[in-house]
Motif scaffolding. Structure first.
Motif, short mmCIF file in Angstrom:
data_model
loop_
_atom_site.label_atom_id
_atom_site.label_comp_id
_atom_site.label_asym_id
_atom_site.label_seq_id
_atom_site.Cartn_x
_atom_site.Cartn_y
_atom_site.Cartn_z
N ASP A 65 -2.89 -53.70 5.35
CA ASP A 65 -4.08 -53.67 4.48
C ASP A 65 -4.51 -55.08 4.11
O ASP A 65 -5.70 -55.38 4.05
CB ASP A 65 -3.77 -52.90 3.20
CG ASP A 65 -4.03 -51.41 3.37
OD1 ASP A 65 -4.42 -51.00 4.48
OD2 ASP A 65 -3.84 -50.67 2.39
N ILE A 69 -8.22 -56.58 4.63
CA ILE A 69 -9.06 -57.07 3.53
C ILE A 69 -9.46 -58.51 3.80
O ILE A 69 -10.62 -58.91 3.61
CB ILE A 69 -8.32 -56.94 2.18
CG1 ILE A 69 -8.08 -55.47 1.84
CG2 ILE A 69 -9.10 -57.62 1.06
CD1 ILE A 69 -7.15 -55.23 0.67
N ALA A 73 -13.28 -60.22 4.42
CA ALA A 73 -13.78 -61.39 3.69
C ALA A 73 -14.15 -62.50 4.67
O ALA A 73 -15.21 -63.13 4.54
CB ALA A 73 -12.72 -61.88 2.69
N ALA A 106 -13.28 -70.20 -0.49
CA ALA A 106 -13.11 -68.80 -0.08
C ALA A 106 -11.70 -68.53 0.44
O ALA A 106 -11.39 -67.42 0.83
CB ALA A 106 -14.13 -68.45 1.00
N GLU B 70 -7.50 -49.05 -0.08
CA GLU B 70 -7.86 -50.34 0.50
C GLU B 70 -9.02 -50.97 -0.28
O GLU B 70 -9.03 -52.17 -0.54
CB GLU B 70 -8.23 -50.18 1.99
CG GLU B 70 -8.25 -51.50 2.72
CD GLU B 70 -8.56 -51.36 4.21
OE1 GLU B 70 -7.98 -50.48 4.86
OE2 GLU B 70 -9.40 -52.13 4.69
N ARG B 73 -7.55 -52.29 -3.33
CA ARG B 73 -6.82 -53.55 -3.11
C ARG B 73 -7.80 -54.71 -2.97
O ARG B 73 -7.51 -55.83 -3.40
CB ARG B 73 -5.95 -53.45 -1.86
CG ARG B 73 -4.78 -52.51 -2.07
CD ARG B 73 -3.64 -52.71 -1.09
NE ARG B 73 -2.69 -51.62 -1.21
CZ ARG B 73 -1.83 -51.48 -2.20
NH1 ARG B 73 -1.77 -52.39 -3.16
NH2 ARG B 73 -1.02 -50.44 -2.26
N THR B 74 -8.94 -54.44 -2.38
CA THR B 74 -9.97 -55.48 -2.31
C THR B 74 -10.40 -55.86 -3.74
O THR B 74 -10.56 -57.04 -4.06
CB THR B 74 -11.19 -54.99 -1.51
OG1 THR B 74 -10.74 -54.56 -0.23
CG2 THR B 74 -12.23 -56.08 -1.34
N ALA B 191 -12.75 -62.49 -1.33
CA ALA B 191 -11.34 -62.31 -1.69
C ALA B 191 -10.53 -63.31 -0.88
O ALA B 191 -10.45 -63.20 0.33
CB ALA B 191 -10.91 -60.88 -1.36
#
Lengths: 434, 255
Positions: A65, A69, A73, A106, B70, B73-74, B191
């Motif tokens: 995960d 994520i 980004a 970032a 998910e 979690r972001t 993120a």
């Protein structure tokens, strides 16, 4: 009101309309990036049904995960902060300092570097993801991976605590841009033959010589320089020395004109009695060659990763193109030649992806050997060359036009078989074990 | 002060939605999902309130299948302090409607003693634009929908600048309150990897609708979902007169 309908429509706008909308309102990132993809769609495939690029390997079993994520980004960052500016940077021959700082903010720089030095604390797959999201879109301008995955590790692995504290946080923030000075006009693959010298004089080293083909050379604030500290000892008289680019006697040469990587600055560097304190020595004196050999595997894997990603990106764009492009009254995707070409490419890409991911796994376990790294680079570089050539061909005349990713990918592909060790050197490394 | 932010998992904005063959909805399987962009804006605003010191805790909430974790979690990686997943699976999820979600948020706002509930003004999948308003009504808290600016005034009020048809409207709400985020409220951050890794250690709790005592049965039945009509090719008119004539006779415009 802004609904999905409006959101999807926005993607179909031409570049100028998207730009004017952006001027009217400060759009959220989602919409800005849509402007960007709309712009690329308009410039690129001329598509009216552009979709977000979904990797054929979204199900890579190694990814958690956290990786996904991070990928979202990273993808947004490159779509929003890099893609809209890339054409201008190609003309400028370099990217902006601003994009370095934005990437730092970032968290895209130094992904594998420990958190205590300002890095991301991630693993080899995080580093790969950052490179992949950049290269899938053929955004070869920002020299982030060289900086993050190749140069910072030299300081992290061989630098003193003081050097680490001084440079790594700044580098992870994108406030200090780095380059590595290896190649010389008369020494490329033959690293032992470099002529730049660093002669000890009291508490200083005095550096003389020149370097060539140095990526990030125009923008660099700090250079990891490969120099002879004991010319009588050949390879074993080589050291790595940090050189700040504001030292008297240091001079940048031309920003070299290249076949590809148009938005990346590549330079000659000149050292004329440049004095640096002896404390700028990285690791031990005369150990430079050993350090280089230890780190070159990573560099080669990075080139393998980015070649694979670039090939996957141009392939996805080509699949889209052939489905839309009509010839002789039907889509060119329906011709057997197209189908067979795409099938061949898909096969090469799938097989290549598995090898690259296995190398990344080994890298995470600290077990990546120079031979596997050489195979990764050799294979991905050759595959990229073939795939960019085939993809360009499937685009016909449009593929020869710069606004199409097929043309840019083709141009950028050529150097992957040269830098970081040529394909011939890779073959030499592999054959030595046979 | 404690803020709850609703973060819905939706089909990614860049995906062209396709209607399922049986016309019961759109295809979601194998399709990239992400956080509803307006919720992302609301979350960013919540995190900024926390960074300014006005808020102590930001809780992200998402209702739906396991994959919503998910999205949560972001949210944690962006800066939420903890997350609550309200698991709703299968057929119940397909018919999960704003009223049920509003009831869930009402209960969670009460249980967690929230002072402010933030939502995106609408989700880009169903475009309902109802959850914030319904939540406000169920809680009997004041609402500020379509917020373009939000600031905490002292400890007991928030000032909301709303985008309305005629321009901007500034209102003051007594806390606790419900606010929904418009496009220009705040530009969401990326993120960063370091924060993604930190987020692994943040708590992510589960609360089922049954545990919350909320009835999530649908009140509305979807009869059919259709693709929008395909746009037909346009025509070229010879001159202005031709255009005017077409407008009069075919478009029904009167001058």
């Amino acid at each position: 009101m802004l609904s999905r309908v409006a959101l999807t429509c926005a993607r179909r706008l031409t570049q100028s309309t998207a730009a004017s909308i952006q001027q009217q309102h400060q759009q959220p990132r989602a919409l800005l990036s849509m402007g960007a993809s709309a712009a690329r769609a308009a410039a690129g495939a001329g598509s009216s049904k552009q979709q977000a690029y979904v990797s054929p390997f979204d199900e890579r079993p190694q990814l958690t995960d956290e990786h996904r994520i991070f990928r979202d980004a990273a993808r947004r960052f490159f779509e929003t902060e890099v893609a809209p500016h890339h054409a201008k940077w190609e003309q400028d021959g370099m990217v902006s300092r601003e994009v370095w700082e934005k990437a730092g903010a970032a968290g895209l720089l130094g992904t594998t570097i420990p958190v205590e030095y300002g890095g991301g604390g991630g693993d080899a797959f995080h580093a790969a993801i950052a490179v992949e999201e950049q290269l899938r879109l053929q955004l070869s301008g920002p020299g982030f991976s060289l900086h993050s995955d190749i140069i910072i590790p030299y300081i992290l692995h061989y630098g003193s605590e003081e050097q680490k504290q001084k440079w790594i946080p700044l580098m992870c923030q994108g406030k200090a841009i780095s380059a590595i000075g290896m190649s010389e006009p008369s020494a490329g693959s033959d690293l032992q033959g470099i002529k730049t010298t660093a002669v000890r004089d009291g508490d200083d080293y005095v550096i003389n010589g020149s370097k060539i083909f140095i990526s990030n050379g125009q923008m660099a604030d700090i250079i990891v320089l490969v120099a002879k500290t004991d010319p009588s000892k050949g390879a074993h008289g080589t050291s790595l020395i940090l050189v700040e680019t504001d030292r008297p006697g240091f001079q940048r040469g031309r920003n070299l004109k290249k076949l590809g990587l148009k938005a990346q600055d590549t330079s000659e560097l000149f050292f004329d009695n440049v004095r640096v304190p002896a404390s700028n020595l990285l690791g031990k004196e005369n150990h430079g060659f050993k350090y280089l050999m230890q780190e070159l595997g990573t560099e080669r894997l990075v080139i393998g990763v980015l070649s694979q990603a670039s090939a996957e990106g141009v392939f996805a764009d080509t699949v889209k193109y052939v489905n839309e492009r009509q010839a002789f009254g039907k889509s060119i995707a329906s011709f057997q030649n197209t189908k067979f070409k795409l099938a061949e490419m898909k096969t090469q890409l799938s097989v290549g992806r598995v090898f690259i991911d296995r190398c990344l796994e080994l890298q995470n376990q600290g077990k990546l050997d120079p031979v596997a790294a050489a195979i990764a680079k050799l294979h991905a570089g050759d595959m990229l060359a073939k795939i960019t050539d085939e993809c360009l061909q499937l685009h016909g005349g449009y593929g020869f036009m710069w606004e199409y990713t097929a043309a840019r990918a083709y141009a950028d592909a050529r150097v992957q078989r040269i830098y970081g060790g040529t394909s011939e050197i890779m073959k030499d490394i592999i054959s030595r074990t046979l | 002060m404690r803020v709850i932010v609703g973060v819905k998992r939706v089909v990614d904005f860049a995906i062209k939605a396709r209607v399922k063959a049986d016309k019961t909805g759109v295809v979601t399987e194998g399709v990239k999902h992400s956080m509803n962009p307006f919720d992302e804006i609301a979350l960013e605003q919540g995190i900024r309130l926390k960074e300014s010191g006005a808020v102590k805790e930001v809780i992200a909430v998402s209702c739906g299948p396991t994959a919503c974790q998910e999205t949560l979690r972001t949210a944690l990686a962006m800066g939420a302090d903890r997350a609550i997943h309200v698991p709703v699976e299968g057929a119940a999820y397909e018919t999960l409607q704003p009223l049920a979600v509003a009831k869930i948020f009402k209960k969670l706002a009460e249980d967690n003693q929230a002072n402010l509930v933030l939502f995106g003004k609408q989700a880009i999948d169903d475009d309902a634009n109802q959850t914030a308003q319904l939540t406000s009504a169920l809680l009997n808290w004041p609402q500020g929908a379509f917020a373009a600016k939000l600031s905490v005034e002292g400890g007991s009020k928030v000032k909301v600048v709303r985008e309305i048809d005629g321009g901007l409207e500034t209102i003051e709400l007594n806390l606790p309150a419900v606010v929904s985020a418009d496009l220009r409220l705040a530009e969401p951050r990326y993120a960063s990897l370091a924060n993604i890794m930190k987020a692994k250690k943040k708590p992510l709790d589960k609360k089922t609708p049954e545990e919350l005592g909320v009835d999530i049965k649908p009140r509305i039945k979807t009869l059919s979902v259709e693709e929008p009509p395909v746009r037909k090719a346009g025509i070229k008119v010879e001159n202005v007169d031709g255009l005017l004539q077409k407008l009069r006779t075919e478009a029904g415009v009167t001058f």
